[in-house]
Scaffold this active site. Sequence first.
Site, short mmCIF file in Angstrom:
data_model
loop_
_atom_site.label_atom_id
_atom_site.label_comp_id
_atom_site.label_asym_id
_atom_site.label_seq_id
_atom_site.Cartn_x
_atom_site.Cartn_y
_atom_site.Cartn_z
N ASP A 102 2.96 -5.05 -4.27
CA ASP A 102 2.04 -4.18 -4.03
C ASP A 102 1.22 -3.75 -5.22
O ASP A 102 1.94 -3.70 -6.39
CB ASP A 102 2.42 -3.28 -2.87
CG ASP A 102 3.23 -2.03 -3.57
OD1 ASP A 102 4.29 -2.50 -4.55
OD2 ASP A 102 3.12 -1.01 -3.39
N SER A 103 0.16 -2.94 -4.93
CA SER A 103 -0.35 -2.12 -6.02
C SER A 103 0.20 -1.02 -6.59
O SER A 103 0.00 -0.36 -7.66
CB SER A 103 -1.94 -1.69 -5.62
OG SER A 103 -1.65 -0.60 -4.69
N GLY A 104 0.92 -0.60 -6.02
CA GLY A 104 1.73 0.83 -6.01
C GLY A 104 0.95 2.07 -5.73
O GLY A 104 1.40 3.14 -5.58
N GLY A 105 -0.28 1.83 -5.23
CA GLY A 105 -1.02 3.18 -4.86
C GLY A 105 -0.36 3.52 -3.42
O GLY A 105 -0.56 4.96 -3.48
N PHE A 106 -0.01 2.74 -2.66
CA PHE A 106 0.64 3.57 -1.34
C PHE A 106 1.85 4.40 -1.64
O PHE A 106 2.07 5.56 -1.04
CB PHE A 106 1.07 2.56 -0.35
CG PHE A 106 1.30 2.91 0.88
CD1 PHE A 106 2.74 3.18 1.27
CD2 PHE A 106 0.41 3.17 1.78
CE1 PHE A 106 2.98 3.59 2.49
CE2 PHE A 106 0.80 3.68 3.20
CZ PHE A 106 2.22 3.88 3.51
N ASP A 156 -5.96 0.25 -3.56
CA ASP A 156 -6.53 0.77 -2.37
C ASP A 156 -6.30 2.19 -2.09
O ASP A 156 -5.26 2.74 -2.44
CB ASP A 156 -6.31 -0.09 -1.22
CG ASP A 156 -5.16 -0.14 -0.73
OD1 ASP A 156 -4.23 -0.02 -1.49
OD2 ASP A 156 -4.95 -0.18 0.52
N GLN A 199 -9.71 -1.73 4.88
CA GLN A 199 -9.59 -0.21 5.22
C GLN A 199 -10.46 -0.05 6.45
O GLN A 199 -11.27 -0.95 7.18
CB GLN A 199 -9.75 0.57 4.07
CG GLN A 199 -8.63 0.64 3.21
CD GLN A 199 -7.17 0.67 3.70
OE1 GLN A 199 -7.01 1.41 4.82
NE2 GLN A 199 -5.85 0.50 2.86
N GLY A 226 -4.04 0.57 6.28
CA GLY A 226 -4.62 1.63 6.83
C GLY A 226 -4.06 1.53 8.33
O GLY A 226 -4.51 2.43 9.21
N ASP A 276 5.44 -7.07 6.21
CA ASP A 276 6.46 -6.53 5.45
C ASP A 276 6.97 -5.30 5.87
O ASP A 276 6.02 -4.61 6.54
CB ASP A 276 6.11 -6.41 4.16
CG ASP A 276 5.53 -4.86 3.96
OD1 ASP A 276 4.25 -4.78 3.95
OD2 ASP A 276 6.24 -3.82 3.50
O1 LIG Z 1 -3.21 0.60 3.52
C1 LIG Z 1 -2.08 0.24 3.26
N1 LIG Z 1 -2.47 -0.02 1.66
C2 LIG Z 1 -1.34 -0.52 0.84
N2 LIG Z 1 0.15 -0.29 1.25
C3 LIG Z 1 0.27 -0.07 2.64
C4 LIG Z 1 1.67 0.03 3.03
C5 LIG Z 1 2.65 -0.32 2.28
C6 LIG Z 1 3.14 -1.67 2.55
N3 LIG Z 1 4.34 -1.94 2.21
C7 LIG Z 1 4.80 -1.91 0.74
C8 LIG Z 1 6.10 -1.98 0.20
C9 LIG Z 1 6.09 -2.35 -1.14
C10 LIG Z 1 7.67 -2.56 -1.44
C11 LIG Z 1 8.41 -1.15 -1.11
C12 LIG Z 1 8.37 -0.83 0.12
C13 LIG Z 1 6.78 -0.81 0.70
C14 LIG Z 1 1.72 0.52 4.41
N4 LIG Z 1 2.95 0.79 5.10
C15 LIG Z 1 2.48 1.23 6.33
N5 LIG Z 1 3.26 1.47 7.40
C16 LIG Z 1 4.96 1.76 7.17
C17 LIG Z 1 5.05 2.99 6.32
C18 LIG Z 1 6.29 3.02 5.67
C19 LIG Z 1 6.12 4.31 5.02
C20 LIG Z 1 5.19 5.12 5.62
S1 LIG Z 1 4.32 4.30 6.60
N6 LIG Z 1 1.12 1.29 6.65
C21 LIG Z 1 0.73 0.81 5.30
C22 LIG Z 1 -0.60 0.75 4.90
C23 LIG Z 1 -0.88 0.27 3.43
#
Ligand SMILES: O=c1[nH]cnc2c(CCNCC3CCCCC3)c3[nH]c(NCc4cccs4)nc3cc12
Length: 382
Positions: A102-106, A156, A199, A226, A276
């Site tokens: 992933d990008s790290g942003g979330f 993002d 998004q 999102g 995921d």
């Molecule tokens: O828009 C988004 N942009 C980027 N990442 C998102 C993620 C993280 C996806 N898993 C990454 C993983 C990378 C490796 C480590 C674990 C995560 C989301 N996860 C959720 N819901 C589950 C949720 C989890 C926690 C709060 S909500 N919605 C998401 C929406 C986005």
Amino acid sequence: LTRPDAAPSEAPAFGFALHATDGTARRGTVTTAHGEIRTPAFMPVGTLGTVKCLYPEQVRATGADILLGNTYHLMLRPGAERVAGQGGLHRFMNWPHPILTDSGGFQVMSLAKLRKITEKGVTFQSHVDGSRHELTPERSLEIQGLLGSDIQMQLDECVALPADRREMERAMELSLRWAARSKAAFFGRRGHGLFGIVQGGDDEELRARSAAGLVEIGFDGYALGGLAVGEPQEVMFRVIEATAPALPADRPRYLMGVGTPQDILGGVARGIDMFDCVMPTRAGRHGLAYTRYGKVNLRNARHADDPRPLDAASDCPAARDWSRAYLHHLVRTGEALGAMLLTHVNVAYYQSLMAELRVAIETGRFAEVKAQIEADWARGDI
Ligand SMILES: O=c1[nH]cnc2c(CCNCC3CCCCC3)c3[nH]c(NCc4cccs4)nc3cc12
């Protein structure tokens, strides 16, 4: 790893092939430098370079074709440059199959301190040692390139729901500008792909603008971000129904952070290819088992004298060769083997669900298989 003697030109090009559809459900294959991914696919999360409590070969044996690596954690510890110095994440964690990072942003938004979002990117303080860091679309891809992942995600901004329209519009338009910068910054070694992220919150007009903007830039795959951020399941499904048709049919679609088995079944039915979620691994460490007949909380005293395995018909040894009484004992005493066995059960269950759905789409029986799976869940664990 790809054959040691493979010249760079021999690495397979990144690609996606659609083999069958059944309604809006799709059966495909993603091709990457480190191998193929059968879709619909569930990607176990390997946060700090490990799928917690499992050996990589156990994860592979459950049927997983691809793992997730976590850019936020790895950039802080041990550091992207250090992983690159060790030959990259595949070598470092001994997983010679596809990896998506992933990008790290979330994770910045959910874990770091003192986060600040600007046009340039996000600045934050490490939750580990308070050191200051900056993630820009360009730096995020540089880090993902150092890790060596096969599928890289754009930086993002994800807003939690419910949110007001202006907020969703601002974050969507920022993410779209970051998408363009990501595309420009992506080096894209052969067999490596870059995914854009749609998004727009729960607003279908914003979602349509985001999808159209990403398609115009052009990506190897498209993620729906999102979502699974607090909205009801029917809102998530409505957004998927509005967004998926706006994405090219010949590119993979990745629903980020999803989800429960019910969410995944509904996502596959609506045309999603990749998922995921931390659920199966995190729940396993907390004594919760996912089975064909629903969830079983092994902390519950009702299991104390139950000699039955979780699922005698399972091809996962952890679900077949130990009693519920024993699993209950391990969970109650906090024994490490409890977390190991239940993590194995859960990852294996998610993979068996995906395998069953792939066959159902191939054989044109998706509707009836979906109904049978839902009936088994409704029956519950007895
Ligand atoms: O828009 C988004 N942009 C980027 N990442 C998102 C993620 C993280 C996806 N898993 C990454 C993983 C990378 C490796 C480590 C674990 C995560 C989301 N996860 C959720 N819901 C589950 C949720 C989890 C926690 C709060 S909500 N919605 C998401 C929406 C986005």
